[in-house]
Design a protein around this motif. Sequence first.
Motif, PDB file in Angstrom:
ATOM      1  N   UNK A 108     -33.048 -38.107 -42.838  1.00  0.00           N
ATOM      2  CA  UNK A 108     -33.509 -38.394 -42.454  1.00  0.00           C
ATOM      3  C   UNK A 108     -34.058 -39.435 -41.132  1.00  0.00           C
ATOM      4  N   UNK A 109     -35.150 -39.210 -40.417  1.00  0.00           N
ATOM      5  CA  UNK A 109     -35.715 -39.853 -38.833  1.00  0.00           C
ATOM      6  C   UNK A 109     -36.187 -41.444 -40.098  1.00  0.00           C
ATOM      7  N   UNK A 110     -36.084 -42.507 -39.162  1.00  0.00           N
ATOM      8  CA  UNK A 110     -36.218 -43.653 -39.911  1.00  0.00           C
ATOM      9  C   UNK A 110     -37.685 -43.887 -39.924  1.00  0.00           C
ATOM     10  N   UNK A 111     -38.865 -42.920 -39.339  1.00  0.00           N
ATOM     11  CA  UNK A 111     -40.500 -43.423 -38.731  1.00  0.00           C
ATOM     12  C   UNK A 111     -40.991 -42.020 -39.897  1.00  0.00           C
ATOM     13  N   UNK A 112     -40.614 -41.445 -40.966  1.00  0.00           N
ATOM     14  CA  UNK A 112     -40.677 -40.707 -41.897  1.00  0.00           C
ATOM     15  C   UNK A 112     -40.516 -41.251 -43.360  1.00  0.00           C
ATOM     16  N   UNK A 113     -41.791 -40.901 -43.953  1.00  0.00           N
ATOM     17  CA  UNK A 113     -42.541 -41.577 -44.850  1.00  0.00           C
ATOM     18  C   UNK A 113     -41.782 -40.554 -46.106  1.00  0.00           C
ATOM     19  N   UNK A 114     -41.701 -40.768 -47.948  1.00  0.00           N
ATOM     20  CA  UNK A 114     -41.932 -40.005 -48.610  1.00  0.00           C
ATOM     21  C   UNK A 114     -42.873 -40.149 -49.863  1.00  0.00           C
ATOM     22  N   UNK A 115     -43.443 -39.580 -49.899  1.00  0.00           N
ATOM     23  CA  UNK A 115     -44.599 -39.274 -50.526  1.00  0.00           C
ATOM     24  C   UNK A 115     -44.175 -38.817 -52.271  1.00  0.00           C
ATOM     25  N   UNK A 116     -44.184 -39.641 -53.256  1.00  0.00           N
ATOM     26  CA  UNK A 116     -44.158 -39.039 -54.271  1.00  0.00           C
ATOM     27  C   UNK A 116     -44.922 -38.975 -55.064  1.00  0.00           C
ATOM     28  N   UNK A 198     -34.933 -49.684 -51.561  1.00  0.00           N
ATOM     29  CA  UNK A 198     -34.084 -49.552 -49.815  1.00  0.00           C
ATOM     30  C   UNK A 198     -36.180 -49.531 -48.949  1.00  0.00           C
ATOM     31  N   UNK A 199     -36.524 -48.348 -49.650  1.00  0.00           N
ATOM     32  CA  UNK A 199     -38.112 -47.489 -49.306  1.00  0.00           C
ATOM     33  C   UNK A 199     -38.784 -48.514 -49.794  1.00  0.00           C
ATOM     34  N   UNK A 200     -39.175 -49.150 -50.617  1.00  0.00           N
ATOM     35  CA  UNK A 200     -40.020 -49.668 -51.105  1.00  0.00           C
ATOM     36  C   UNK A 200     -39.994 -50.366 -50.067  1.00  0.00           C
ATOM     37  N   UNK A 201     -39.306 -51.917 -49.725  1.00  0.00           N
ATOM     38  CA  UNK A 201     -39.105 -52.743 -48.747  1.00  0.00           C
ATOM     39  C   UNK A 201     -39.173 -52.560 -47.469  1.00  0.00           C
ATOM     40  N   UNK A 202     -38.716 -51.400 -47.088  1.00  0.00           N
ATOM     41  CA  UNK A 202     -39.572 -51.353 -45.799  1.00  0.00           C
ATOM     42  C   UNK A 202     -41.068 -50.237 -46.085  1.00  0.00           C
ATOM     43  N   UNK A 203     -41.357 -50.024 -47.047  1.00  0.00           N
ATOM     44  CA  UNK A 203     -42.775 -49.412 -46.798  1.00  0.00           C
ATOM     45  C   UNK A 203     -42.616 -47.917 -46.073  1.00  0.00           C
ATOM     46  N   UNK A 204     -41.676 -47.230 -46.481  1.00  0.00           N
ATOM     47  CA  UNK A 204     -41.255 -45.862 -46.287  1.00  0.00           C
ATOM     48  C   UNK A 204     -41.340 -44.961 -47.796  1.00  0.00           C
ATOM     49  N   UNK A 206     -44.031 -44.183 -50.922  1.00  0.00           N
ATOM     50  CA  UNK A 206     -45.278 -44.289 -50.818  1.00  0.00           C
ATOM     51  C   UNK A 206     -45.527 -43.397 -53.012  1.00  0.00           C
ATOM     52  N   UNK A 207     -46.743 -43.702 -53.483  1.00  0.00           N
ATOM     53  CA  UNK A 207     -46.758 -43.137 -54.991  1.00  0.00           C
ATOM     54  C   UNK A 207     -47.831 -42.694 -54.899  1.00  0.00           C
ATOM     55  N   UNK A 208     -48.575 -41.403 -55.934  1.00  0.00           N
ATOM     56  CA  UNK A 208     -49.221 -40.778 -55.913  1.00  0.00           C
ATOM     57  C   UNK A 208     -48.877 -40.605 -58.412  1.00  0.00           C
ATOM     58  N   UNK A 209     -49.432 -41.585 -58.657  1.00  0.00           N
ATOM     59  CA  UNK A 209     -49.692 -41.049 -59.778  1.00  0.00           C
ATOM     60  C   UNK A 209     -50.983 -39.602 -60.466  1.00  0.00           C
ATOM     61  N   UNK A 210     -50.279 -38.962 -61.541  1.00  0.00           N
ATOM     62  CA  UNK A 210     -51.421 -37.840 -61.579  1.00  0.00           C
ATOM     63  C   UNK A 210     -50.871 -37.739 -63.775  1.00  0.00           C
ATOM     64  N   UNK A 211     -51.876 -38.143 -63.616  1.00  0.00           N
ATOM     65  CA  UNK A 211     -52.302 -37.700 -65.534  1.00  0.00           C
ATOM     66  C   UNK A 211     -51.944 -39.264 -66.225  1.00  0.00           C
ATOM     67  N   UNK A 212     -51.770 -40.062 -65.472  1.00  0.00           N
ATOM     68  CA  UNK A 212     -51.816 -41.685 -65.728  1.00  0.00           C
ATOM     69  C   UNK A 212     -51.907 -42.324 -65.439  1.00  0.00           C
ATOM     70  N   UNK A 213     -52.973 -44.092 -65.355  1.00  0.00           N
ATOM     71  CA  UNK A 213     -53.258 -44.131 -64.639  1.00  0.00           C
ATOM     72  C   UNK A 213     -52.058 -45.676 -64.242  1.00  0.00           C
ATOM     73  N   UNK A 214     -51.182 -46.175 -65.521  1.00  0.00           N
ATOM     74  CA  UNK A 214     -50.636 -47.636 -64.873  1.00  0.00           C
ATOM     75  C   UNK A 214     -48.920 -46.870 -65.456  1.00  0.00           C
ATOM     76  N   UNK A 215     -48.272 -47.426 -64.496  1.00  0.00           N
ATOM     77  CA  UNK A 215     -46.694 -47.286 -64.809  1.00  0.00           C
ATOM     78  C   UNK A 215     -46.377 -47.185 -65.663  1.00  0.00           C
ATOM     79  N   UNK A 224     -45.734 -51.353 -56.340  1.00  0.00           N
ATOM     80  CA  UNK A 224     -46.653 -51.366 -55.010  1.00  0.00           C
ATOM     81  C   UNK A 224     -46.657 -50.638 -54.259  1.00  0.00           C
ATOM     82  N   UNK A 225     -45.535 -48.960 -54.242  1.00  0.00           N
ATOM     83  CA  UNK A 225     -46.071 -48.335 -54.122  1.00  0.00           C
ATOM     84  C   UNK A 225     -47.439 -46.949 -53.895  1.00  0.00           C
TER      85      UNK A 225
END
Length: 457
Positions: A108-116, A198-204, A206-215, A224-225
């Motif tokens: 995928x293009x380098x300027x695209x982010x992944x949100x899990x 790798x994506x974490x280091x490049x800020x690419x 992102x993470x959203x948590x549901x049904x828990x508030x700490x990993x 950090x994501x």
Amino acid sequence: ECRLLWMLAGGCRAVGQSILRGNGISARPALRLLLALTASQAASCFLLHTARAFTHRSSSDFLTSSTRTRSAAGKRACATAAMSSSSDLSAFLKESRDGAMSFLKGQTPADTSLVLVMGNEACDADSAASAITLAYAASIGKLPVLVPHGKVLVTPVINIPREDLNLRQDVVFMLKEAGVDSADLVFFPELPEERLREMLSSKGLKLILTDHNKLGVAQSWLSSAVIGVVDHHEDTGSYKDAALRVVDDKIGTCCALVAREMVGGGDDLGALRGTFGKEVALLLGAALVLDTRLFKGKCTDLDRALGRALGYLEGEEASGVAAGRMKKLSEAREDVRGLTSNERLRKDYKRWGEGAKAYGIATVPCSLHDWKADDPNWVSEVAAYGSKEGLPLILTMHTYTDTHGAFRRQLSVHSTDAALLAACCTHLEAPDHPAVLDATGDGSLKLERVDIGGGGG
């Protein structure tokens, strides 16, 4: 060694906190995660805190139980949302999985982010439904606060190995009802850790948590994501700078909080079905009836608002549709007859702490007597599981309906350390727990030992 205890009656809602504070015990609030399934929730809160009490002692400050924050910076940073190419949930899931797998292969293009968007590691119906529905809403532009500027791919993540999904037949049933093919879902172990780092280091990433508030400990490297949290368990105080942070432990089901975010943050949930379709409604409804026990357990005005929006309430009583779904989902969840002891332990399991301070708690939907009848060597199997996990202490919590139709709960405590085992059981059976006394006028947890016969314990 193993000690068996039968809980005859529930304790109080505010159990554990004051006694643990008074004894200088650090009782992780997240230990209450297992409690939404049953009526005697408060008493089990105490039991979970007790497990912590005998493996880790330190001073602790308790955090507020309900927070809702939307940072101004987060709003500015998340001003636009990506749009799904289809309004159909099934099409979205297939596209998001294919896109995520391509993304993680570097296609995928380098300027695209992944949100899990990821639920907790127990992966009950609430956890799976909240992750899927929140991701879908974000993908069609309903949650701009969570999605950063630029190209973005939003993908729900099921936080268990794919092969463990079949251990959760209520989740399997829920997905099938909603027309969701598990082949179209992403399971966390399928995500290549090296690429995520790798994506974490490049800020690419992102993470959203549901049904828990700490990993959990094993996933804490992703902290950090985290850009969003929507949860109904006690607040650990983590990720305070998240763009969206909704944590309220009074709510019966996380899906009620998710539904509120899906319609813009208000309590009027009437537009849900028309906006998101019947598949999303089926997912939200499954979690709702299970977690609130058909509106008779832990249930708030927001939970009831979701029930009305879905047609699950007639006045203040559950509708026939809701009751029918509850029956089918409950039967699917509680059917463990074909599962081995190891599979029963893995079905709804959480681990806390590390090393000598580690312990595990498994919720098993059958009585101790029935488990022994199915597997006379179940105690040895629990011991083997604890050894494999490196646990000095492991508890199994049992929920079932007796022959008279009454809801019951049992607990077994296992440890290779005889002193630890004895201390834990003595503490559980003490008659003067201050927190219980404050709420009920009786300081006892009303526990009674059970003899299940030789060979099992």
